[in-house]
Design a protein around this motif. Structure first.
Motif, PDB file in Angstrom:
ATOM      1  N   GLU A   1       0.831  -1.825   0.258  1.00 51.91           N
ATOM      2  CA  GLU A   1      -0.029  -0.179  -0.039  1.00 51.91           C
ATOM      3  C   GLU A   1       1.275   1.469   0.137  1.00 51.91           C
ATOM      4  O   GLU A   1       0.717   2.356  -0.704  1.00 51.91           O
ATOM      5  CB  GLU A   1      -1.224  -0.033   1.211  1.00 51.91           C
ATOM      6  CG  GLU A   1      -1.756  -1.036   0.925  1.00 51.91           C
ATOM      7  CD  GLU A   1      -2.877  -0.862   2.448  1.00 51.91           C
ATOM      8  OE1 GLU A   1      -2.000  -0.784   3.743  1.00 51.91           O
ATOM      9  OE2 GLU A   1      -3.910  -1.741   2.413  1.00 51.91           O
ATOM     10  N   HIS A   2       2.301   1.107   0.928  1.00 56.26           N
ATOM     11  CA  HIS A   2       3.423   2.162  -0.031  1.00 56.26           C
ATOM     12  C   HIS A   2       3.858   1.985  -1.014  1.00 56.26           C
ATOM     13  O   HIS A   2       5.135   2.796  -0.753  1.00 56.26           O
ATOM     14  CB  HIS A   2       3.532   2.405   1.857  1.00 56.26           C
ATOM     15  CG  HIS A   2       3.168   3.079   2.572  1.00 56.26           C
ATOM     16  ND1 HIS A   2       1.998   2.312   3.630  1.00 56.26           N
ATOM     17  CD2 HIS A   2       2.518   4.362   3.284  1.00 56.26           C
ATOM     18  CE1 HIS A   2       0.927   2.304   4.462  1.00 56.26           C
ATOM     19  NE2 HIS A   2       1.639   3.356   4.498  1.00 56.26           N
TER      20      HIS A   2
ATOM     21  N   VAL B   1       8.574   2.442   8.685  1.00 51.44           N
ATOM     22  CA  VAL B   1       8.328   2.807   8.480  1.00 51.44           C
ATOM     23  C   VAL B   1       8.911   4.217   7.963  1.00 51.44           C
ATOM     24  O   VAL B   1       8.761   4.918   7.060  1.00 51.44           O
ATOM     25  CB  VAL B   1       7.018   3.660   9.266  1.00 51.44           C
ATOM     26  CG1 VAL B   1       6.512   5.440   8.985  1.00 51.44           C
ATOM     27  CG2 VAL B   1       5.724   3.063   9.336  1.00 51.44           C
TER      28      VAL B   1
ATOM     29  N   ILE C   1       9.911   3.470   4.530  1.00 62.99           N
ATOM     30  CA  ILE C   1       8.766   3.928   3.139  1.00 62.99           C
ATOM     31  C   ILE C   1       9.012   5.909   3.189  1.00 62.99           C
ATOM     32  O   ILE C   1       9.137   6.181   1.796  1.00 62.99           O
ATOM     33  CB  ILE C   1       7.647   3.183   4.069  1.00 62.99           C
ATOM     34  CG1 ILE C   1       7.612   2.167   4.257  1.00 62.99           C
ATOM     35  CG2 ILE C   1       6.370   4.490   3.158  1.00 62.99           C
ATOM     36  CD1 ILE C   1       6.553   1.985   4.782  1.00 62.99           C
ATOM     37  N   TYR C   2       9.298   6.522   4.170  1.00 65.17           N
ATOM     38  CA  TYR C   2       9.225   7.764   3.780  1.00 65.17           C
ATOM     39  C   TYR C   2      10.652   8.364   3.694  1.00 65.17           C
ATOM     40  O   TYR C   2      10.150   9.742   3.056  1.00 65.17           O
ATOM     41  CB  TYR C   2       7.993   8.193   4.918  1.00 65.17           C
ATOM     42  CG  TYR C   2       6.611   7.798   5.111  1.00 65.17           C
ATOM     43  CD1 TYR C   2       5.791   8.577   3.843  1.00 65.17           C
ATOM     44  CD2 TYR C   2       6.145   6.956   5.600  1.00 65.17           C
ATOM     45  CE1 TYR C   2       4.758   8.247   3.699  1.00 65.17           C
ATOM     46  CE2 TYR C   2       4.820   6.483   5.866  1.00 65.17           C
ATOM     47  CZ  TYR C   2       4.170   7.547   4.363  1.00 65.17           C
ATOM     48  OH  TYR C   2       2.539   7.039   4.280  1.00 65.17           O
TER      49      TYR C   2
ATOM     50  N   SER D   1      13.012   6.955  -0.719  1.00 69.23           N
ATOM     51  CA  SER D   1      12.472   7.375  -1.269  1.00 69.23           C
ATOM     52  C   SER D   1      13.994   8.735  -1.122  1.00 69.23           C
ATOM     53  O   SER D   1      14.506   9.508  -2.296  1.00 69.23           O
ATOM     54  CB  SER D   1      11.412   8.316  -0.911  1.00 69.23           C
ATOM     55  OG  SER D   1      12.067   9.170   0.484  1.00 69.23           O
TER      56      SER D   1
ATOM     57  N   PRO E   1       6.677   7.746  -1.764  1.00 70.37           N
ATOM     58  CA  PRO E   1       5.853   6.461  -1.702  1.00 70.37           C
ATOM     59  C   PRO E   1       4.556   7.149  -2.194  1.00 70.37           C
ATOM     60  O   PRO E   1       3.400   6.644  -3.022  1.00 70.37           O
ATOM     61  CB  PRO E   1       5.056   6.385  -0.423  1.00 70.37           C
ATOM     62  CG  PRO E   1       7.039   7.315   0.396  1.00 70.37           C
ATOM     63  CD  PRO E   1       7.120   7.404  -0.543  1.00 70.37           C
ATOM     64  N   ASN E   2       4.287   8.677  -1.678  1.00 65.99           N
ATOM     65  CA  ASN E   2       3.213   9.493  -2.306  1.00 65.99           C
ATOM     66  C   ASN E   2       3.038  10.647  -3.648  1.00 65.99           C
ATOM     67  O   ASN E   2       2.218  11.023  -3.261  1.00 65.99           O
ATOM     68  CB  ASN E   2       2.295  10.044  -1.166  1.00 65.99           C
ATOM     69  CG  ASN E   2       2.343   9.287  -0.424  1.00 65.99           C
ATOM     70  OD1 ASN E   2       1.950   7.697  -0.526  1.00 65.99           O
ATOM     71  ND2 ASN E   2       2.216   8.779   0.534  1.00 65.99           N
TER      72      ASN E   2
ATOM     73  N   ASP F   1       6.660  14.271   1.287  1.00 63.05           N
ATOM     74  CA  ASP F   1       8.042  13.499   1.036  1.00 63.05           C
ATOM     75  C   ASP F   1       8.925  14.374   0.515  1.00 63.05           C
ATOM     76  O   ASP F   1      10.264  14.517   0.932  1.00 63.05           O
ATOM     77  CB  ASP F   1       7.841  12.953  -0.525  1.00 63.05           C
ATOM     78  CG  ASP F   1       6.693  11.594   0.021  1.00 63.05           C
ATOM     79  OD1 ASP F   1       6.132  11.072   1.565  1.00 63.05           O
ATOM     80  OD2 ASP F   1       5.177  11.313  -1.041  1.00 63.05           O
TER      81      ASP F   1
ATOM     82  N   GLN G   1       4.397  12.786   9.407  1.00 67.93           N
ATOM     83  CA  GLN G   1       2.943  12.138   8.329  1.00 67.93           C
ATOM     84  C   GLN G   1       2.494  11.051   8.978  1.00 67.93           C
ATOM     85  O   GLN G   1       2.928  10.355   9.888  1.00 67.93           O
ATOM     86  CB  GLN G   1       4.289  10.947   7.843  1.00 67.93           C
ATOM     87  CG  GLN G   1       3.628  10.166   6.640  1.00 67.93           C
ATOM     88  CD  GLN G   1       2.753  10.747   6.090  1.00 67.93           C
ATOM     89  OE1 GLN G   1       3.587  11.742   4.674  1.00 67.93           O
ATOM     90  NE2 GLN G   1       1.534  10.747   5.388  1.00 67.93           N
TER      91      GLN G   1
ATOM     92  N   TYR H   1      -0.263   8.114   9.863  1.00 70.56           N
ATOM     93  CA  TYR H   1      -0.050   6.769   8.996  1.00 70.56           C
ATOM     94  C   TYR H   1      -1.009   5.644  10.388  1.00 70.56           C
ATOM     95  O   TYR H   1      -0.837   5.708  11.336  1.00 70.56           O
ATOM     96  CB  TYR H   1       1.709   6.022   9.057  1.00 70.56           C
ATOM     97  CG  TYR H   1       1.897   5.895   9.866  1.00 70.56           C
ATOM     98  CD1 TYR H   1       1.837   4.585  10.744  1.00 70.56           C
ATOM     99  CD2 TYR H   1       3.178   7.128  10.095  1.00 70.56           C
ATOM    100  CE1 TYR H   1       2.713   4.020  11.667  1.00 70.56           C
ATOM    101  CE2 TYR H   1       3.818   6.023  11.732  1.00 70.56           C
ATOM    102  CZ  TYR H   1       4.132   4.998  12.549  1.00 70.56           C
ATOM    103  OH  TYR H   1       4.309   4.624  13.298  1.00 70.56           O
TER     104      TYR H   1
END
Length: 240
Positions: A19-20, A67, A70-71, A75, A83-84, A89, A220, A222
């Motif tokens: 999902e991420h 996490v 991911i963020y 990146s 991710p988004n 980000d 952020q 979540y």
């Protein structure tokens, strides 16, 4: 049951990652499952995990520990994988602008590492980053050293001291998870961060909602699989 065969927990973790926008290799996932088994099943170093969390270690603690990867980690090392694609980000990337952030040059310390979350999952996910797990409690230090050796994590060093006496300095990242208040954690971390370095912490959103309007802080929000409360990745760049 071992987490290496617990398909329900594996599916929850992998769905959370998907999902991420994250897909980890089978080798990486297997090391995460091995780490989970060691935390849950090892008894000689004291109570490492509560009974209520022992059955959901992947979906609760491993997912939470990843996490920052991911963020930030994912990146940061490859901006095209953000991710988004959001302003949030971008702000995380800008917080470390100007540093030489190739993986081999990154140094990341985790304060109060405890039984190894989030630093061990992060070290497993980012093998080219140098991690330091800083923890003063003797039993926890011995446990983490055992895990480091079993999982062959050459990119992780266990430091058996309080963070303030660890002599670590000029760090690119300093993290902690549910350690103290944001303000207290930042005060401890800031002197050891390099200029442009980033402080990273994982909190319950309810505990940091008062920071929403602080221009120096990035938040952020979540949610974790099958958990009711909202969590927050909170970061602050060292621009002082």
């Amino acid at each position: 049951m071992s987490y290496r065969t617990n398909k329900a927990q594996q599916n929850l973790l992998n769905q959370f990652l998907a999902e991420h926008g994250v897909q980890l290799s089978e080798e990486t996932l297997d090391k995460l499952y091995q780490f989970a088994d060691l935390v849950v099943d090892t008894k000689e170093f004291g109570n490492l995990i509560s009974a209520k969390d022992a059955g959901k270690f992947l979906s609760r603690h491993i997912a939470d520990s990843l996490v920052p990867y991911i963020y930030i980690g994912k990146s940061l090392l490859d901006p095209s994988t953000s991710p988004n694609g959001s302003a949030q980000d971008d702000s995380l990337l800008k917080a470390t602008a100007g540093n030489d952030l190739t993986p081999q040059n990154l140094r990341w310390a985790d304060m109060g590492a405890g039984a190894g979350c989030p630093v061990f999952p992060l070290a497993i996910a980012m093998p080219n980053v140098q991690f330091f797990a800083v923890e003063p409690r003797h039993m926890r230090v011995n446990f983490m050293q055992m895990v480091k050796e079993k999982l062959h994590l050459d990119n992780l060093t266990v430091v058996g001291k309080r963070f303030e006496t660890s002599e670590l300095s000029n760090l690119d990242f300093i993290s902690c998870r549910a350690l103290s208040t944001f303000e207290n954690d930042w005060e401890r971390a800031q002197p050891a961060l390099k200029k442009g370095g980033l402080f990273v912490t994982l909190k319950s959103y309810n505990n940091i909602v008062h920071l929403e309007n602080d221009p120096k802080v990035h938040i952020q929000k979540y949610e974790l699989p099958e958990e009711k409360q909202v969590y927050a990745l909170v970061t602050r760049g060292n621009n002082e």
